[in-house]
Design a protein around this motif. Structure first.
Motif, PDB file in Angstrom:
ATOM      1  N   GLN A 134     -28.901 -19.924   1.219  1.00 41.53           N
ATOM      2  CA  GLN A 134     -28.710 -18.661   0.492  1.00 41.53           C
ATOM      3  C   GLN A 134     -27.794 -18.856  -0.723  1.00 41.53           C
ATOM      4  OE1 GLN A 134     -27.340 -16.038   3.605  1.00 41.53           O
ATOM      5  NE2 GLN A 134     -29.412 -15.730   4.375  1.00 41.53           N
ATOM      6  N   LEU A 135     -28.269 -19.632  -1.671  1.00 42.08           N
ATOM      7  CA  LEU A 135     -27.478 -19.934  -2.862  1.00 42.08           C
ATOM      8  C   LEU A 135     -27.162 -18.686  -3.659  1.00 42.08           C
ATOM      9  CD1 LEU A 135     -29.240 -23.161  -4.226  1.00 42.08           C
ATOM     10  CD2 LEU A 135     -27.346 -22.971  -2.608  1.00 42.08           C
ATOM     11  N   TRP A 174     -28.406 -21.088  -8.046  1.00 35.96           N
ATOM     12  CA  TRP A 174     -29.851 -21.143  -8.292  1.00 35.96           C
ATOM     13  C   TRP A 174     -30.136 -21.564  -9.726  1.00 35.96           C
ATOM     14  CZ3 TRP A 174     -33.622 -21.871  -5.230  1.00 35.96           C
ATOM     15  CH2 TRP A 174     -33.643 -21.342  -3.943  1.00 35.96           C
ATOM     16  N   LEU A 175     -29.367 -21.049 -10.657  1.00 32.00           N
ATOM     17  CA  LEU A 175     -29.589 -21.420 -12.064  1.00 32.00           C
ATOM     18  C   LEU A 175     -29.354 -22.908 -12.291  1.00 32.00           C
ATOM     19  CD1 LEU A 175     -27.985 -18.348 -13.861  1.00 32.00           C
ATOM     20  CD2 LEU A 175     -30.417 -18.939 -13.740  1.00 32.00           C
ATOM     21  N   TRP A 176     -28.277 -23.444 -11.722  1.00 30.05           N
ATOM     22  CA  TRP A 176     -28.000 -24.878 -11.852  1.00 30.05           C
ATOM     23  C   TRP A 176     -29.080 -25.714 -11.168  1.00 30.05           C
ATOM     24  CZ3 TRP A 176     -25.081 -27.194 -15.220  1.00 30.05           C
ATOM     25  CH2 TRP A 176     -24.013 -26.506 -15.784  1.00 30.05           C
ATOM     26  N   LEU A 177     -29.508 -25.274  -9.996  1.00 31.85           N
ATOM     27  CA  LEU A 177     -30.531 -26.004  -9.260  1.00 31.85           C
ATOM     28  C   LEU A 177     -31.851 -26.016 -10.033  1.00 31.85           C
ATOM     29  CD1 LEU A 177     -31.277 -27.476  -6.617  1.00 31.85           C
ATOM     30  CD2 LEU A 177     -31.973 -25.251  -5.715  1.00 31.85           C
ATOM     31  N   PHE A 196     -24.659 -28.506  -2.579  1.00 31.45           N
ATOM     32  CA  PHE A 196     -25.040 -28.547  -1.169  1.00 31.45           C
ATOM     33  C   PHE A 196     -24.026 -29.191  -0.234  1.00 31.45           C
ATOM     34  CE2 PHE A 196     -29.337 -28.163  -3.113  1.00 31.45           C
ATOM     35  CZ  PHE A 196     -29.675 -26.956  -2.531  1.00 31.45           C
ATOM     36  N   LEU A 197     -23.255 -30.160  -0.688  1.00 36.75           N
ATOM     37  CA  LEU A 197     -22.353 -30.862   0.225  1.00 36.75           C
ATOM     38  C   LEU A 197     -21.362 -29.922   0.918  1.00 36.75           C
ATOM     39  CD1 LEU A 197     -21.688 -33.550   1.513  1.00 36.75           C
ATOM     40  CD2 LEU A 197     -20.107 -33.991  -0.381  1.00 36.75           C
ATOM     41  N   PRO A 198     -20.678 -29.027   0.200  1.00 36.85           N
ATOM     42  CA  PRO A 198     -19.768 -28.117   0.914  1.00 36.85           C
ATOM     43  C   PRO A 198     -20.492 -27.236   1.933  1.00 36.85           C
ATOM     44  CG  PRO A 198     -19.361 -28.034  -1.449  1.00 36.85           C
ATOM     45  CD  PRO A 198     -20.609 -28.835  -1.250  1.00 36.85           C
TER      46      PRO A 198
END
Length: 123
Positions: A43-44, A49-52, A110-112
């Motif tokens: 649930q970004l 989402w923009l960076w991804l 994603f890591l955190p």
């Protein structure tokens, strides 16, 4: 309008060519798809989402440009030419830069979230 539709047809034909003939393009399509699935699972936020999406687009654009440069280079220089090799190497280097940017962006996003999920699962 007919001319516009034809241009979209050519664009999709180019995407299809890249997907059918370029293993690296297919790899990046799969990696981008996995990132999108993870984005839904975690649930970004809008900013994430923009960076991804930007990261995925940059890598795919770099792959498409690399493919077009390599194809054109092979056309104009069918035999080995050192300068043609440099052209192809530099285009491939652009893909590496884009992919590293996407990888670092993915790690930051994603890591955190993965660490937090693992901590919750372990508890």
């Amino acid at each position: 309008m007919k001319r516009l539709m034809r241009s979209f047809g050519f664009a999709f034909k180019g995407l299809g060519y890249a997907a059918q003939t370029q293993p690296n393009f297919r790899f990046h399509l799969v990696a981008g798809s996995i990132a999108l699935i993870l984005g839904f699972l975690f649930q970004l936020s809008t900013a994430e989402w923009l960076w991804l999406m930007a990261s995925i687009a940059i890598v795919l654009i770099a792959e498409l440009l690399n493919t077009s440069i390599e194809t054109l280079t092979d056309l104009v220089s069918p035999t080995y030419n050192e300068k043609a090799g440099h052209v192809k190497d530099v285009a491939a280097g652009a893909v590496v830069v884009a992919a590293l940017f996407a990888l670092i962006t993915g790690i930051i996003i994603f890591l955190p979230k993965i660490i937090l999920a693992l901590e919750r699962y372990a508890a």
